[in-house]
Design a protein around this motif. Structure first.
Motif, mmCIF file in Angstrom:
data_model
loop_
_atom_site.group_PDB
_atom_site.id
_atom_site.type_symbol
_atom_site.label_atom_id
_atom_site.label_comp_id
_atom_site.label_asym_id
_atom_site.label_seq_id
_atom_site.Cartn_x
_atom_site.Cartn_y
_atom_site.Cartn_z
ATOM 1 N N ASN A 49 0.548 -1.292 0.041
ATOM 2 C CA ASN A 49 -0.135 -0.040 0.090
ATOM 3 C C ASN A 49 0.842 1.355 -0.190
ATOM 4 O OD1 ASN A 49 1.084 -0.200 2.595
ATOM 5 N ND2 ASN A 49 -1.047 -0.438 3.744
ATOM 6 N N LEU A 50 2.227 1.249 -0.277
ATOM 7 C CA LEU A 50 2.987 2.370 -0.512
ATOM 8 C C LEU A 50 3.665 2.395 -1.694
ATOM 9 C CD1 LEU A 50 4.383 2.607 3.179
ATOM 10 C CD2 LEU A 50 2.843 4.158 2.019
ATOM 11 N N PRO A 51 3.655 3.484 -2.552
ATOM 12 C CA PRO A 51 4.389 3.466 -3.557
ATOM 13 C C PRO A 51 5.730 3.519 -3.553
ATOM 14 C CG PRO A 51 2.753 4.895 -3.634
ATOM 15 C CD PRO A 51 2.853 4.678 -2.576
ATOM 16 N N ALA A 52 6.704 2.547 -4.079
ATOM 17 C CA ALA A 52 8.105 2.680 -3.868
ATOM 18 C C ALA A 52 8.896 3.860 -4.693
ATOM 19 C CB ALA A 52 8.762 1.238 -4.503
ATOM 20 N N THR A 53 8.497 5.050 -4.296
ATOM 21 C CA THR A 53 9.120 6.157 -4.751
ATOM 22 C C THR A 53 9.581 7.404 -3.355
ATOM 23 O OG1 THR A 53 6.693 7.109 -4.868
ATOM 24 C CG2 THR A 53 7.727 6.194 -6.848
ATOM 25 N N ALA A 54 10.033 8.351 -4.104
ATOM 26 C CA ALA A 54 10.741 9.161 -3.032
ATOM 27 C C ALA A 54 9.574 9.469 -2.104
ATOM 28 C CB ALA A 54 11.311 10.335 -3.675
ATOM 29 N N LEU A 55 9.890 9.777 -0.815
ATOM 30 C CA LEU A 55 8.872 9.921 0.072
ATOM 31 C C LEU A 55 8.406 11.450 -0.017
ATOM 32 C CD1 LEU A 55 11.016 9.164 3.445
ATOM 33 C CD2 LEU A 55 8.974 8.076 2.430
ATOM 34 N N GLU A 56 9.116 12.350 -0.783
ATOM 35 C CA GLU A 56 8.341 13.600 -1.033
ATOM 36 C C GLU A 56 7.204 13.379 -1.915
ATOM 37 O OE1 GLU A 56 11.554 12.991 -1.458
ATOM 38 O OE2 GLU A 56 12.439 14.238 -0.004
ATOM 39 N N SER A 57 6.968 12.467 -2.811
ATOM 40 C CA SER A 57 5.835 12.156 -3.334
ATOM 41 C C SER A 57 4.888 11.500 -2.670
ATOM 42 C CB SER A 57 6.313 11.391 -4.922
ATOM 43 O OG SER A 57 6.372 10.063 -4.478
ATOM 44 N N GLN A 58 5.075 11.084 -1.463
ATOM 45 C CA GLN A 58 4.049 10.420 -0.597
ATOM 46 C C GLN A 58 3.086 11.329 -0.155
ATOM 47 O OE1 GLN A 58 4.603 6.828 -0.646
ATOM 48 N NE2 GLN A 58 6.109 7.498 -2.244
ATOM 49 N N LEU A 210 6.670 -5.220 -4.681
ATOM 50 C CA LEU A 210 5.849 -5.869 -5.796
ATOM 51 C C LEU A 210 5.875 -5.042 -6.989
ATOM 52 C CD1 LEU A 210 3.307 -7.917 -6.124
ATOM 53 C CD2 LEU A 210 1.879 -5.880 -5.983
ATOM 54 N N SER A 211 6.262 -6.034 -8.196
ATOM 55 C CA SER A 211 6.438 -5.067 -9.485
ATOM 56 C C SER A 211 5.236 -5.449 -10.287
ATOM 57 C CB SER A 211 7.478 -5.624 -10.070
ATOM 58 O OG SER A 211 8.957 -5.175 -9.280
ATOM 59 N N VAL A 212 4.686 -4.358 -10.953
ATOM 60 C CA VAL A 212 3.667 -4.660 -11.889
ATOM 61 C C VAL A 212 3.941 -3.849 -13.222
ATOM 62 C CG1 VAL A 212 1.785 -5.108 -10.158
ATOM 63 C CG2 VAL A 212 2.351 -2.783 -11.171
ATOM 64 N N THR A 213 3.518 -4.145 -14.312
ATOM 65 C CA THR A 213 3.378 -3.434 -15.571
ATOM 66 C C THR A 213 1.769 -3.141 -16.067
ATOM 67 O OG1 THR A 213 2.947 -5.449 -16.795
ATOM 68 C CG2 THR A 213 5.286 -4.802 -16.227
ATOM 69 N N GLY A 214 1.914 -2.134 -16.760
ATOM 70 C CA GLY A 214 0.562 -1.506 -17.314
ATOM 71 C C GLY A 214 -0.417 -0.855 -16.070
ATOM 72 N N TYR A 215 0.038 -0.424 -14.860
ATOM 73 C CA TYR A 215 -0.606 -0.125 -13.893
ATOM 74 C C TYR A 215 -1.292 1.286 -13.968
ATOM 75 C CZ TYR A 215 -2.135 0.075 -8.925
ATOM 76 O OH TYR A 215 -2.753 0.426 -7.894
ATOM 77 N N SER A 216 -2.453 1.371 -13.400
ATOM 78 C CA SER A 216 -3.017 2.682 -13.253
ATOM 79 C C SER A 216 -3.885 2.796 -11.953
ATOM 80 C CB SER A 216 -3.927 3.008 -14.336
ATOM 81 O OG SER A 216 -5.174 2.193 -14.505
ATOM 82 N N LEU A 217 -3.842 4.036 -11.350
ATOM 83 C CA LEU A 217 -4.427 4.026 -10.062
ATOM 84 C C LEU A 217 -5.213 5.614 -10.273
ATOM 85 C CD1 LEU A 217 -5.044 3.114 -7.345
ATOM 86 C CD2 LEU A 217 -3.122 4.498 -6.638
ATOM 87 N N ASP A 218 -6.636 5.465 -9.864
ATOM 88 C CA ASP A 218 -7.245 6.542 -10.195
ATOM 89 C C ASP A 218 -6.828 7.881 -9.408
ATOM 90 O OD1 ASP A 218 -9.027 5.140 -11.898
ATOM 91 O OD2 ASP A 218 -10.490 4.716 -10.434
ATOM 92 N N GLY A 219 -6.450 9.009 -10.011
ATOM 93 C CA GLY A 219 -6.206 10.102 -9.128
ATOM 94 C C GLY A 219 -4.972 10.142 -8.456
ATOM 95 N N THR A 221 -0.789 10.607 -8.961
ATOM 96 C CA THR A 221 0.441 10.805 -9.722
ATOM 97 C C THR A 221 1.685 10.952 -8.950
ATOM 98 O OG1 THR A 221 -1.178 12.046 -11.358
ATOM 99 C CG2 THR A 221 1.366 12.570 -11.496
ATOM 100 N N PRO A 222 2.735 10.312 -9.131
ATOM 101 C CA PRO A 222 2.734 9.391 -10.162
ATOM 102 C C PRO A 222 2.117 8.020 -10.060
ATOM 103 C CG PRO A 222 4.722 9.225 -8.907
ATOM 104 C CD PRO A 222 3.804 10.316 -8.371
ATOM 105 N N THR A 223 2.002 7.303 -11.063
ATOM 106 C CA THR A 223 1.699 5.790 -10.937
ATOM 107 C C THR A 223 2.813 4.727 -11.158
ATOM 108 O OG1 THR A 223 0.873 5.712 -13.294
ATOM 109 C CG2 THR A 223 -0.617 6.437 -11.873
ATOM 110 N N PRO A 224 3.395 4.662 -9.918
ATOM 111 C CA PRO A 224 4.575 3.547 -9.969
ATOM 112 C C PRO A 224 4.404 2.308 -10.229
ATOM 113 C CG PRO A 224 4.033 4.189 -7.657
ATOM 114 C CD PRO A 224 3.065 5.037 -8.578
ATOM 115 N N SER A 225 5.258 1.657 -10.698
ATOM 116 C CA SER A 225 5.255 0.078 -10.895
ATOM 117 C C SER A 225 5.520 -0.653 -9.812
ATOM 118 C CB SER A 225 5.768 -0.182 -12.403
ATOM 119 O OG SER A 225 7.158 0.078 -12.153
ATOM 120 N N ASN A 226 6.323 -0.113 -8.851
ATOM 121 C CA ASN A 226 6.764 -0.935 -7.774
ATOM 122 C C ASN A 226 6.013 -0.368 -6.452
ATOM 123 O OD1 ASN A 226 9.662 -0.450 -9.243
ATOM 124 N ND2 ASN A 226 8.981 -2.620 -8.821
#
Length: 269
Positions: A49-58, A210-219, A221-226
C-alpha cells in the motif's frame, strides 16, 4: 524395559521430591516464551500500500493494491498473493495490467532455486507451487540488493511470474487469476517477519516489493510500477507489525495441567 523398585510412601511423599521452585520457574518461563515462536496455523498479512518512490511524493493513505498472506504449515510457510484487480474507486489495475514479480526478505537457511515445468514438476526441496497463477521461477539470493533499490542485510526470495513480452504464450498473472499460491518448504514464519529491507529516500523499512506493468490508479500521480509493504510510517503514525505469534494451545494446556499437578503434590506433602 527397566524395572524400578517401588519407593516407600514416606519417601515418595517427601517434600524433597516434590517439584521445587526452580522447576516451576522453568515451566513458567517456558510458557511465557512460547509466543516467541510461530506454530502451524499462525499467519501474517502484508499489504502492498505504499508506492516505492521518493518520500516527497507520498501523500498517504494509499489503497492496498495487493496483499500477501503468510501461513505457517507443517511443511513450511505458504504464501498467497492476492491483487485487488477491480476494487473501486481506487486500487484498480488497468485492463492490461499484470503482476511481474515479488521480492521479499528472508532470514532463514539457504534455499535452492527452482523453475517449475507444468504440470509435471511443480516443486523441489525448497519451493512448491500450490495453485493460482503459475510461477515462472522461484529464486533465493543472499545478496543485499532487491528490486526498486531496496536492500536487506539477510537473504531474499524472488517469485518471478510469466511476463507479457518474454513469454507471449504463457499464462500471465493478470485478472484471469484471483491469486497465486506457493510454499517455501522447511521455513518458519519468523524467517520472513523478523528481517526487513530499506532504501534511501523511500518508504522504509519494508518486507516486500511488488512489481507490476500497465498499472493505473485513479487520481494518483505518479503511478509507480513498484509497491512495497506498509511497514513504513505512512503518515497515520501507525507502523505495520505483521506478525504477533500466538502460543500453541496444546502446549499451554499441558503446562497448566503440569503446574496444577505440581501444586497439588506440594499441598499434600
Amino acid at each position: 524395559m527397566r524395572y524400578t523398585e517401588p519407593q516407600p510412601a514416606s519417601i515418595a511423599r517427601s517434600p524433597r521430591h516434590a517439584p521445587g521452585p526452580a522447576l516451576l520457574l522453568a515451566a513458567a518461563s517456558l510458557g511465557v516464551s512460547a509466543p516467541a515462536a510461530a506454530v502451524p496455523g499462525d499467519s501474517a498479512t502484508w499489504d502492498f500500500n505504499l508506492p516505492a518512490t521518493a518520500l516527497e511524493s507520498q501523500e498517504p493513505p494509499y489503497p492496498t493494491v495487493a496483499s500477501l498472506m503468510l501461513f505457517e504449515t507443517t511443511d513450511g510457510v505458504q504464501f498467497t498473493l492476492s491483487p485487488t484487480w477491480t476494487e473501486a474507486p481506487t486500487g484498480r489495475f488497468a485492463s492490461s495490467s499484470q503482476i511481474e514479480r515479488v521480492d521479499y526478505v528472508y532470514g532463514g537457511s539457504p534455499l535452492t532455486d527452482f523453475t517449475p515445468s507444468y504440470p509435471s514438476l511443480t516443486s523441489n526441496a525448497s519451493f512448491r507451487w500450490d495453485g493460482g497463477a503459475p510461477v515462472r521461477s522461484f529464486g533465493f539470493s543472499s545478496s543485499a540488493s532487491m528490486d526498486a533499490g531496496y536492500a536487506t542485510n539477510v537473504g531474499q526470495v524472488t517469485i518471478d511470474f510469466f511476463h507479457r513480452n518474454g513469454d507471449p504464450d504463457a499464462d500471465r498473472f493478470d485478472s484471469s487469476f484471483g491469486n497465486s499460491v506457493w510454499t517455501v518448504l522447511g521455513a518458519t514464519l519468523t524467517d520472513f517477519t523478523g528481517p526487513s529491507a530499506s532504501a534511501n529516500a523511500k518508504p522504509s523499512p519494508t518486507h516486500g516489493v511488488l512489481s507490476v506493468t500497465g498499472y493505473s490508479l485513479d487520481g494518483l500521480t505518479p503511478t509507480p510500477s513498484n509497491w512495497v509493504t506498509g511497514a513504513a510510517d505512512d503518515g497515520d503514525g501507525d507502523d505495520d507489525v505483521p506478525f504477533n505469534p500466538v502460543p500453541a494451545p496444546g502446549l499451554l494446556s499441558l503446562l497448566g495441567i503440569g503446574l496444577l499437578a505440581a501444586g497439588t503434590r506440594v499441598r499434600r506433602s
